[in-house]
Write a protein that holds these residues in place. Structure first.
Motif, PDB file in Angstrom:
ATOM      1  N   LYS A   1      19.572   0.436  15.457  1.00 43.75           N
ATOM      2  CA  LYS A   1      20.722  -0.442  15.679  1.00 43.75           C
ATOM      3  C   LYS A   1      20.496  -1.854  15.190  1.00 43.75           C
ATOM      4  O   LYS A   1      21.421  -2.648  15.148  1.00 43.75           O
TER       5      LYS A   1
ATOM      6  N   SER B   1      25.999   1.861  22.698  1.00 41.06           N
ATOM      7  CA  SER B   1      27.044   2.340  21.799  1.00 41.06           C
ATOM      8  C   SER B   1      26.425   2.573  20.417  1.00 41.06           C
ATOM      9  O   SER B   1      25.517   1.849  20.014  1.00 41.06           O
TER      10      SER B   1
ATOM     11  N   ASN C   1      26.681   1.905  17.323  1.00 47.32           N
ATOM     12  CA  ASN C   1      27.043   1.037  16.198  1.00 47.32           C
ATOM     13  C   ASN C   1      25.857   0.135  15.887  1.00 47.32           C
ATOM     14  O   ASN C   1      24.974  -0.035  16.721  1.00 47.32           O
TER      15      ASN C   1
ATOM     16  N   SER D   1      32.285  -0.840  18.417  1.00 45.69           N
ATOM     17  CA  SER D   1      31.795   0.456  18.903  1.00 45.69           C
ATOM     18  C   SER D   1      32.556   1.623  18.259  1.00 45.69           C
ATOM     19  O   SER D   1      33.730   1.495  17.922  1.00 45.69           O
TER      20      SER D   1
ATOM     21  N   HIS E   1      30.443 -10.580  20.209  1.00 45.60           N
ATOM     22  CA  HIS E   1      29.635  -9.372  20.305  1.00 45.60           C
ATOM     23  C   HIS E   1      30.240  -8.226  19.512  1.00 45.60           C
ATOM     24  O   HIS E   1      29.608  -7.231  19.266  1.00 45.60           O
TER      25      HIS E   1
HETATM   26 MG    MG Z   1      27.494  -1.885  22.345  1.00 44.23          MG
END
Ligand code: MG
Ligand code: TXA
Length: 327
Positions: A54, A141, A143, A149, A226
């Protein structure tokens, strides 16, 4: 839950994915909120792979997913009766509860915090995966860090084309991430809004306070930016309508009032239904990210109930673009 609840193909996929988890690998799987990128919560090396994939900073803790309330004692020592009242009412489902962790949960999962976020997802594939892996699954999540997401397997593939395993469970039915709350002596704080609302939780335990945005604490779900889309992103306002070229822009539409002004339009709902709007929000952003528009504009929604969670995501998504917008 047994094999009868799934078709053979999905069941075989769950079994294969569970095997990968047990062997210390990482798989993407559907939950009712968004897709998760999961590993054995008790295997620090496996969890480290999630952070690497990630490109997630190590100070951002992961949620631990369980598949029954009896698994709570694997990850926490909580005996607080309020946790069990909440679990009874909201689990399985899109509520994450932050409580004190026990010593079995590796530091890498919680970024060194003494607390752990726990969630019991209602998606049958997620629950069966945890059951077959025979261990709680740490999963953010699915992503890249800071991006929107995923609510479908295709979204996950966009971020992680080389990922070993993705279980395709279709479109997520909730569409935004779980509500996160933390218990404190007075009641509960909300760390992240979701479709389980403050009002619903207040029926069980008293609301204590909105957790303050603090960039130094390890809860980046609360960071102001975010959910940055790959394109300029704004919330519709008179000022924005004047400043941007609508014929280069895509609209995430809530009321339908502005649809004809824009080059592309993705409708969230036909009847201003906030639950539907939440379900379709991230996929609308993904669609417009992949389309030929340069700018994405989202209509604001009423800031009540689920609308609070939607506006929270929209504000975070606009943060970088707003900073760059000339006064
Ligand atoms: Mg997340
Ligand atoms: O719906 C969801 O919650 C999805 C699905 C996959 O379950 N998961 C998810 O995970 O959204 P993630 O990592 O993208 O967001 C979890 C947020 C992070 O922002 C993290 O900072 C916060 O939860 N978090 C996790 N553990 C925490 C803790 N102990 N204290 C405070 N915040 C915590």
């Amino acid at each position: 839950m047994n094999q009868k609840n799934f078709n053979d193909q999905i069941f075989n996929q769950i079994t294969a994915a569970a095997k990968i988890i047990r062997a210390g690998g990482v798989v993407a799987f559907p939950t009712e909120t968004v897709y998760g990128l999961g590993a054995d919560a008790f295997n620090p090396n496996a969890v480290e792979k999630i952070f690497e994939l990630k490109q997630r900073p190590s100070f951002d803790p992961l949620i631990v997913h369980i598949c029954s309330t009896t698994q709570l004692n694997l990850v926490c020592e909580e005996t607080d009766e309020r946790l069990f009242l909440l679990a009874e009412k909201f689990w399985p489902g899109p509520l994450t509860i932050v409580v004190n962790k026990n010593k079995n949960v590796p530091d890498i999962v919680t970024s060194g915090l003494k607390t752990v976020g726990i969630r019991y997802p209602s998606h049958p594939i997620a629950a069966e995966l945890i059951k077959q892996a025979n261990t709680p699954i740490a999963a953010p999540s699915a992503n890249k860090f800071g991006r929107v997401s995923p609510t479908s397997a295709d979204h996950v593939r966009k971020y992680f084309p080389k990922l070993d395993y993705i279980i395709d469970g279709g479109k997520s039915s909730v569409g935004i991430e779980s509500t996160i709350i933390k218990l404190n002596p007075e009641g509960f704080e909300i760390l992240r809004h979701g479709i389980v609302t403050r009002e619903e939780i207040e029926k069980i335990i008293p609301y204590s306070a909105e957790a303050k945005v603090n960039l130094n604490i390890a809860a980046p779900g609360m960071m102001k930016s975010h959910y940055s889309p790959a394109k300029q992103f704004y919330i519709l306002s008179d000022k924005i309508l004047k400043k941007i070229n609508l014929k280069e822009s895509g609209l995430i539409s809530f009321t339908g009032l502005y649809d004809s002004d824009f080059k592309r339009v993705v409708k969230l709902t036909e009847n201003k239904n906030l639950r539907k709007a939440a379900v379709n929000l991230f996929s609308a952003i993904h669609t417009l990210e992949e389309s030929d528009v340069n700018i994405i504009v989202a209509e604001p929604v009423p800031e009540e109930g689920i609308g609070i969670a939607i506006m929270d995501r929209l504000r975070k998504a606009t943060y970088n673009s707003m900073r760059n917008l000339e006064p």
